[in-house]
Design a protein around this motif. Structure first.
Motif, PDB file in Angstrom:
ATOM      1  N   ASN A   1      44.758  46.813  38.241  1.00  0.00           N
ATOM      2  CA  ASN A   1      45.298  46.115  37.082  1.00  0.00           C
ATOM      3  C   ASN A   1      46.064  44.931  37.636  1.00  0.00           C
TER       4      ASN A   1
ATOM      5  N   SER B   1      44.664  41.965  33.095  1.00  0.00           N
ATOM      6  CA  SER B   1      43.926  43.185  32.736  1.00  0.00           C
ATOM      7  C   SER B   1      44.856  44.166  32.022  1.00  0.00           C
TER       8      SER B   1
ATOM      9  N   ARG C   1      44.482  43.424  28.440  1.00  0.00           N
ATOM     10  CA  ARG C   1      43.166  43.863  27.929  1.00  0.00           C
ATOM     11  C   ARG C   1      43.023  45.384  27.943  1.00  0.00           C
TER      12      ARG C   1
ATOM     13  N   ALA D   1      40.055  45.991  36.414  1.00  0.00           N
ATOM     14  CA  ALA D   1      38.944  45.222  36.974  1.00  0.00           C
ATOM     15  C   ALA D   1      38.561  45.811  38.323  1.00  0.00           C
TER      16      ALA D   1
END
Length: 135
Positions: free
Chosen positions: A51, A66, A69, A73
Protein backbone atom coordinates in the motif's frame (compact mmCIF):
# COMPACT_ATOMS: atom_id res chain seq x y z
CA UNK A 1 15.39 6.63 13.74
CA UNK A 2 14.67 10.33 13.50
CA UNK A 3 15.68 12.35 10.46
CA UNK A 4 15.09 16.09 10.80
CA UNK A 5 14.98 16.67 7.04
CA UNK A 6 12.26 14.07 6.41
CA UNK A 7 8.54 14.74 6.88
CA UNK A 8 6.67 13.48 9.92
CA UNK A 9 4.50 10.46 9.16
CA UNK A 10 2.31 8.37 11.44
CA UNK A 11 4.22 5.18 12.23
CA UNK A 12 1.27 2.81 12.18
CA UNK A 13 1.39 0.04 9.57
CA UNK A 14 -1.88 -0.14 7.62
CA UNK A 15 -3.17 3.28 8.71
CA UNK A 16 -3.81 5.90 6.04
CA UNK A 17 -0.69 8.08 6.06
CA UNK A 18 -0.65 11.63 7.37
CA UNK A 19 2.38 13.61 6.22
CA UNK A 20 3.64 16.83 7.81
CA UNK A 21 6.45 18.75 6.11
CA UNK A 22 9.11 20.92 7.81
CA UNK A 23 11.35 22.87 5.49
CA UNK A 24 12.85 22.02 2.11
CA UNK A 25 13.31 18.56 0.64
CA UNK A 26 16.59 16.79 1.41
CA UNK A 27 18.99 16.31 -1.46
CA UNK A 28 19.29 12.87 -2.98
CA UNK A 29 17.28 9.72 -2.47
CA UNK A 30 16.32 9.16 1.19
CA UNK A 31 14.42 6.38 2.92
CA UNK A 32 13.51 6.06 6.59
CA UNK A 33 11.99 2.90 8.05
CA UNK A 34 9.22 4.03 10.42
CA UNK A 35 8.08 0.53 11.35
CA UNK A 36 10.36 -2.49 11.04
CA UNK A 37 8.44 -5.53 9.88
CA UNK A 38 9.28 -9.07 10.92
CA UNK A 39 8.35 -10.78 7.65
CA UNK A 40 10.59 -11.94 4.80
CA UNK A 41 13.10 -9.51 3.30
CA UNK A 42 12.17 -8.02 -0.08
CA UNK A 43 14.82 -8.85 -2.70
CA UNK A 44 15.42 -7.42 -6.16
CA UNK A 45 13.40 -9.41 -8.67
CA UNK A 46 10.62 -10.22 -6.16
CA UNK A 47 6.99 -9.39 -6.81
CA UNK A 48 6.09 -7.10 -3.93
CA UNK A 49 2.60 -6.12 -2.76
CA UNK A 50 2.34 -2.73 -1.09
CA UNK A 51 0.00 0.00 0.00
CA UNK A 52 1.40 3.43 -0.82
CA UNK A 53 0.53 7.10 -0.58
CA UNK A 54 2.27 9.66 -2.79
CA UNK A 55 2.48 13.45 -2.54
CA UNK A 56 4.73 16.13 -3.97
CA UNK A 57 7.09 17.51 -1.28
CA UNK A 58 5.34 20.31 0.64
CA UNK A 59 1.89 19.59 -0.81
CA UNK A 60 -1.17 18.12 0.87
CA UNK A 61 -2.54 17.03 -2.51
CA UNK A 62 -2.23 13.26 -2.98
CA UNK A 63 -1.35 12.33 -6.57
CA UNK A 64 -1.68 8.57 -6.10
CA UNK A 65 -2.74 6.42 -3.15
CA UNK A 66 -3.60 2.73 -2.99
CA UNK A 67 -4.82 3.47 0.56
CA UNK A 68 -7.54 5.73 -0.89
CA UNK A 69 -8.47 3.08 -3.48
CA UNK A 70 -8.49 0.34 -0.80
CA UNK A 71 -6.58 -1.79 -3.31
CA UNK A 72 -2.92 -2.73 -2.76
CA UNK A 73 -0.59 -2.76 -5.76
CA UNK A 74 1.76 -5.56 -6.86
CA UNK A 75 4.75 -5.29 -9.19
CA UNK A 76 8.27 -6.51 -9.75
CA UNK A 77 10.79 -4.58 -7.65
CA UNK A 78 14.36 -3.75 -8.60
CA UNK A 79 13.70 -4.63 -12.24
CA UNK A 80 12.59 -1.32 -13.79
CA UNK A 81 8.80 -1.79 -13.52
CA UNK A 82 8.49 1.22 -11.19
CA UNK A 83 10.42 4.46 -10.72
CA UNK A 84 14.10 4.11 -9.73
CA UNK A 85 13.47 5.60 -6.30
CA UNK A 86 11.30 2.59 -5.44
CA UNK A 87 13.64 0.05 -7.07
CA UNK A 88 16.53 1.37 -4.94
CA UNK A 89 14.78 1.76 -1.57
CA UNK A 90 12.21 -1.03 -1.15
CA UNK A 91 14.53 -4.07 -1.53
CA UNK A 92 16.26 -4.91 1.73
CA UNK A 93 13.25 -4.09 3.92
CA UNK A 94 11.02 -6.69 5.57
CA UNK A 95 7.37 -7.44 4.97
CA UNK A 96 5.42 -5.52 7.61
CA UNK A 97 7.65 -2.44 7.32
CA UNK A 98 6.42 1.13 6.79
CA UNK A 99 8.84 3.36 4.87
CA UNK A 100 8.82 7.05 4.08
CA UNK A 101 10.84 7.75 0.94
CA UNK A 102 11.91 11.11 -0.49
CA UNK A 103 12.56 10.81 -4.23
CA UNK A 104 14.21 13.63 -6.23
CA UNK A 105 13.25 14.01 -9.91
CA UNK A 106 16.21 11.99 -11.24
CA UNK A 107 14.92 8.95 -9.31
CA UNK A 108 11.28 9.70 -10.12
CA UNK A 109 9.75 10.95 -13.37
CA UNK A 110 12.75 13.04 -14.48
CA UNK A 111 12.73 16.49 -16.02
CA UNK A 112 9.46 15.89 -17.84
CA UNK A 113 7.63 15.13 -14.58
CA UNK A 114 4.16 13.67 -14.92
CA UNK A 115 1.88 16.63 -15.71
CA UNK A 116 -1.33 14.58 -15.69
CA UNK A 117 -0.63 13.76 -12.02
CA UNK A 118 0.41 17.33 -11.19
CA UNK A 119 4.09 16.40 -10.87
CA UNK A 120 6.56 18.96 -12.20
CA UNK A 121 10.08 18.26 -13.45
CA UNK A 122 11.64 19.82 -10.33
CA UNK A 123 9.32 18.17 -7.80
CA UNK A 124 10.58 15.87 -5.06
CA UNK A 125 8.13 13.03 -4.43
CA UNK A 126 7.30 11.58 -1.03
CA UNK A 127 5.87 8.09 -0.69
CA UNK A 128 4.75 6.28 2.41
CA UNK A 129 5.02 2.57 1.60
CA UNK A 130 3.62 -0.34 3.64
CA UNK A 131 5.16 -3.64 2.49
CA UNK A 132 2.37 -6.25 2.63
CA UNK A 133 3.99 -9.28 1.03
CA UNK A 134 6.76 -10.43 -1.29
CA UNK A 135 7.28 -13.52 -3.39
Amino acid sequence: MSDQSMPEVNAEFGATPTITFHGPAPSGLRAVELVEGDGPVVRKGDTVTVNYHGVVWGSDQVFDSSFQRHQPASFGIGVGQVIRGWDQTVPGHNVGSRLVVSIPPEYGYGRQGMPQAGIGGDDTLVFVIDIISTR
